[in-house]
Design an enzyme around this catalytic site. Structure first.
Site, PDB file in Angstrom:
ATOM      1  N   ASP A 105       0.790  -1.301   0.091  1.00 35.23           N
ATOM      2  CA  ASP A 105      -0.102  -0.011   0.136  1.00 35.23           C
ATOM      3  C   ASP A 105       1.071   1.355  -0.099  1.00 35.23           C
ATOM      4  OD1 ASP A 105      -2.436   1.470  -0.080  1.00 35.23           O
ATOM      5  OD2 ASP A 105      -2.577   1.231   2.119  1.00 35.23           O
ATOM      6  N   TYR A 107       1.181   5.731  -0.785  1.00 40.74           N
ATOM      7  CA  TYR A 107       0.951   7.024   0.116  1.00 40.74           C
ATOM      8  C   TYR A 107       1.055   7.872  -1.211  1.00 40.74           C
ATOM      9  CZ  TYR A 107       0.651   9.979   4.248  1.00 40.74           C
ATOM     10  OH  TYR A 107       0.313  10.718   5.345  1.00 40.74           O
ATOM     11  N   HIS A 112      -3.758  14.167   0.072  1.00 42.57           N
ATOM     12  CA  HIS A 112      -3.860  13.083   1.255  1.00 42.57           C
ATOM     13  C   HIS A 112      -2.716  13.237   2.099  1.00 42.57           C
ATOM     14  CE1 HIS A 112      -4.774   9.729   3.627  1.00 42.57           C
ATOM     15  NE2 HIS A 112      -3.952   9.154   3.601  1.00 42.57           N
ATOM     16  N   ARG A 121       0.829  16.611  12.527  1.00 42.04           N
ATOM     17  CA  ARG A 121       1.940  17.313  12.781  1.00 42.04           C
ATOM     18  C   ARG A 121       1.824  18.862  12.390  1.00 42.04           C
ATOM     19  NH1 ARG A 121       3.409  12.934   9.793  1.00 42.04           N
ATOM     20  NH2 ARG A 121       3.445  14.246   7.969  1.00 42.04           N
ATOM     21  N   GLU A 176     -11.027   3.973   3.280  1.00 39.26           N
ATOM     22  CA  GLU A 176      -9.899   4.717   2.436  1.00 39.26           C
ATOM     23  C   GLU A 176     -10.164   4.401   0.925  1.00 39.26           C
ATOM     24  OE1 GLU A 176      -5.712   4.038   3.763  1.00 39.26           O
ATOM     25  OE2 GLU A 176      -6.097   5.549   5.181  1.00 39.26           O
ATOM     26  N   GLU A 178      -8.731   4.030  -2.530  1.00 40.68           N
ATOM     27  CA  GLU A 178      -7.570   3.792  -3.446  1.00 40.68           C
ATOM     28  C   GLU A 178      -7.974   3.107  -4.901  1.00 40.68           C
ATOM     29  OE1 GLU A 178      -4.563   2.148  -0.989  1.00 40.68           O
ATOM     30  OE2 GLU A 178      -5.361   2.975   1.190  1.00 40.68           O
ATOM     31  N   ASP A 211      -9.083   0.318   1.842  1.00 44.07           N
ATOM     32  CA  ASP A 211      -8.269   0.068   2.858  1.00 44.07           C
ATOM     33  C   ASP A 211      -8.963   0.330   4.046  1.00 44.07           C
ATOM     34  OD1 ASP A 211      -6.091  -0.906   4.262  1.00 44.07           O
ATOM     35  OD2 ASP A 211      -4.796   1.146   3.814  1.00 44.07           O
ATOM     36  N   ARG A 215      -8.470   4.218  13.092  1.00 46.39           N
ATOM     37  CA  ARG A 215      -7.678   5.351  13.279  1.00 46.39           C
ATOM     38  C   ARG A 215      -6.894   5.330  14.633  1.00 46.39           C
ATOM     39  NH1 ARG A 215      -6.166   6.124   8.136  1.00 46.39           N
ATOM     40  NH2 ARG A 215      -8.112   6.888   6.801  1.00 46.39           N
ATOM     41  N   GLN A 218      -4.416   2.651  14.702  1.00 45.74           N
ATOM     42  CA  GLN A 218      -3.340   3.240  14.100  1.00 45.74           C
ATOM     43  C   GLN A 218      -2.351   4.194  14.720  1.00 45.74           C
ATOM     44  OE1 GLN A 218      -4.626   4.941  10.266  1.00 45.74           O
ATOM     45  NE2 GLN A 218      -2.635   5.310   9.537  1.00 45.74           N
ATOM     46  N   TYR A 222       1.664   3.232  15.227  1.00 42.87           N
ATOM     47  CA  TYR A 222       2.379   3.378  14.044  1.00 42.87           C
ATOM     48  C   TYR A 222       3.761   4.018  14.247  1.00 42.87           C
ATOM     49  CZ  TYR A 222       2.106   8.581  13.110  1.00 42.87           C
ATOM     50  OH  TYR A 222       2.343   9.841  13.034  1.00 42.87           O
ATOM     51  N   LYS A 231      -4.740  -1.517  10.212  1.00 37.69           N
ATOM     52  CA  LYS A 231      -5.079  -1.854   8.963  1.00 37.69           C
ATOM     53  C   LYS A 231      -5.358  -3.159   8.563  1.00 37.69           C
ATOM     54  CE  LYS A 231      -3.844   2.472   7.185  1.00 37.69           C
ATOM     55  NZ  LYS A 231      -4.561   3.270   6.428  1.00 37.69           N
ATOM     56  N   THR A 235      -9.106  -5.613   3.922  1.00 37.83           N
ATOM     57  CA  THR A 235      -8.978  -4.831   2.882  1.00 37.83           C
ATOM     58  C   THR A 235      -9.665  -5.225   1.729  1.00 37.83           C
ATOM     59  OG1 THR A 235      -6.528  -4.139   3.298  1.00 37.83           O
ATOM     60  CG2 THR A 235      -7.132  -3.717   1.195  1.00 37.83           C
ATOM     61  N   THR A 322      -4.591   6.322  -0.120  1.00 31.85           N
ATOM     62  CA  THR A 322      -5.891   7.096  -0.063  1.00 31.85           C
ATOM     63  C   THR A 322      -5.881   8.211  -1.030  1.00 31.85           C
ATOM     64  OG1 THR A 322      -6.210   6.726   2.330  1.00 31.85           O
ATOM     65  CG2 THR A 322      -7.456   8.600   1.083  1.00 31.85           C
ATOM     66  N   GLU A 336     -10.458  12.672   6.856  1.00 31.53           N
ATOM     67  CA  GLU A 336     -10.094  14.187   6.189  1.00 31.53           C
ATOM     68  C   GLU A 336     -11.421  14.865   5.945  1.00 31.53           C
ATOM     69  OE1 GLU A 336      -7.114  13.609   2.658  1.00 31.53           O
ATOM     70  OE2 GLU A 336      -7.603  11.474   3.441  1.00 31.53           O
TER      71      GLU A 336
END
Ligand code: CA
Length: 382
Positions: A105, A107, A112, A121, A176, A178, A211, A215, A218, A222, A231, A235, A322, A336
């Site tokens: 998978d 990114y 996203h 962050r 997600e 994808e 996916d 959250r 995760q 992570y 995750k 899927t 995503t 999001e």
């Protein structure tokens, strides 16, 4: 209106006629599945490749064979098909179209990655410093890839609390949106990278991917190794694999890449795909976006995954990550769309931040007169 499943598409699937019947390799033509082995006598291909429960044997064949079979099927299906080869989709049972070998998978959507960076962050640059240089990805769990329609049981896991974690059902179950592809052809030798000019022909076809993501699990797990149990519980992929050739008319150059990628990732041919995408939740469309804006193309994703000499195997599934667009209402996940749960969506009078038991998610994609197979899934209680 074309339904997206005419002769220009002809996606492959593994279909059971009813609960008493085994899966058979089929192609979809409108609202019917056509059992390929039942018309194999009219096709100039090795019957053993198509007298099969699913795509596995065909994926192991050389890519030139795929093109020959597709052309033979298009010619044959322009004529009347005998009744015994035709399976009405109403009442038929789709199975996983291929045995998933490895699952990666990525990114690849800059929108996203930026949205998530801003949320998680807020005091740093939203994009990590490596993002524009390397198609970031991780290896997922191939054994829990399931076909569209499979119910998704709410996973339990460690949820962070102010006074320490608890083990409980996730409270932040997300989707997600994808775009995925499956590879085939004889594997190269271990240690031999796949040059970017040879990557496209190893792509057999495309599916949509949900996916599913927990959250809260995760976010707690992570750091520092990336996604794990948040995750790996499930899927979902389409029941139908759209052949690469069906989407080739919808190739685009894709967004400009600055700084230019390292030479091994430099695009020589356009491999962004102009696929309109949407997410439906409990019957309401909650997002519309496009695969055309993906920063890293499918060919760059595959080239990067094999650049260290890792094998590309028949049945490997590669997902884009995503897909989010640049404007409000084009985000590919609930985290999001709802700004991390702060701004609920209203769907048929009900508020939603993350998924509740009973919720049904459907992902759809279309390029011109070619539809990708939808990916549907309903959440069931833990
Ligand atoms: Ca993902």
């Amino acid at each position: 209106m074309p339904d997206g499943f005419g002769l220009s598409n002809l996606p492959y699937g593994a279909i059971r006629r009813d609960r008493a019947s085994p899966p058979r390799l089929c192609v979809r033509l409108h609202e019917e599945a056509i059992e390929v082995a039942a018309i194999a006598g009219d096709l100039d291909v090795d019957r053993a490749l198509v007298d099969a429960p699913n795509l596995d044997r065909l994926l192991s064949a050389p890519p030139a064979t795929w093109a020959v079979l597709r052309e033979a099927l298009r010619a044959r299906l322009a004529d009347e098909v005998p009744a015994h080869a035709r399976i009405p989709l109403a009442g038929a049972i789709p199975c996983l179209p291929f045995s998933v070998a490895d699952y990666v998978d990525f990114y690849s959507s800059i929108e996203h990655a930026t949205n998530l960076g801003r949320m998680f962050r807020p005091d740093a640059e939203p994009l990590p410093p490596n993002w524009r240089h390397v198609p970031i990805g991780y290896h997922g769990r191939s054994g829990t890839v399931v076909v569209s329609g499979t119910p998704i049981r709410r996973p339990s896991g460690q949820l962070p609390r102010p006074d320490g974690p608890v083990f409980a059902p996730t409270e932040r179950l997300d989707l997600e949106l994808e775009l995925g592809f499956v590879t085939g052809g004889p594997p190269a030798s271990l240690g031999e990278p796949l040059p970017i000019d040879e990557a496209a022909e190893r792509i057999f076809g495309f599916v949509l991917v949900n996916d599913w993501s927990a959250r809260d699990i995760q976010r707690w797990e992570y750091v520092p190794l990336g996604p794990f149990l948040g995750k790996s519980f499930a899927t979902s992929i389409s029941a139908w694999v759209v052949p690469r050739e069906a989407l080739e008319p919808y190739r685009l150059a894709g967004p400009e890449q600055q700084p230019p990628p390292l030479p091994y990732l430099r695009r020589r041919e356009p491999w962004s795909l102009d696929i309109a995408l949407e997410i439906e939740l409990n019957g309401a469309t909650i997002s519309r976006t496009s695969a055309a804006g993906l920063y890293w193309s499918v060919v760059q994703q595959l080239t990067h995954a094999a650049s260290n000499g890792a094998l590309v195997r028949p049945g490997d599934l590669y997902a884009s990550g995503t897909i989010s667009g640049p404007v409000s209402g084009s985000e590919g996940s609930l985290i999001e769309l709802t700004h991390n749960g702060d701004r609920p969506l209203t769907i048929a009078g009900e508020e939603r931040t993350f998924l509740l038991d009973g919720d049904r998610v459907v992902l759809r994609g279309t390029a011109g007169d070619v539809a990708l197979g939808e990916v549907a899934g309903r959440v069931v209680a833990a």
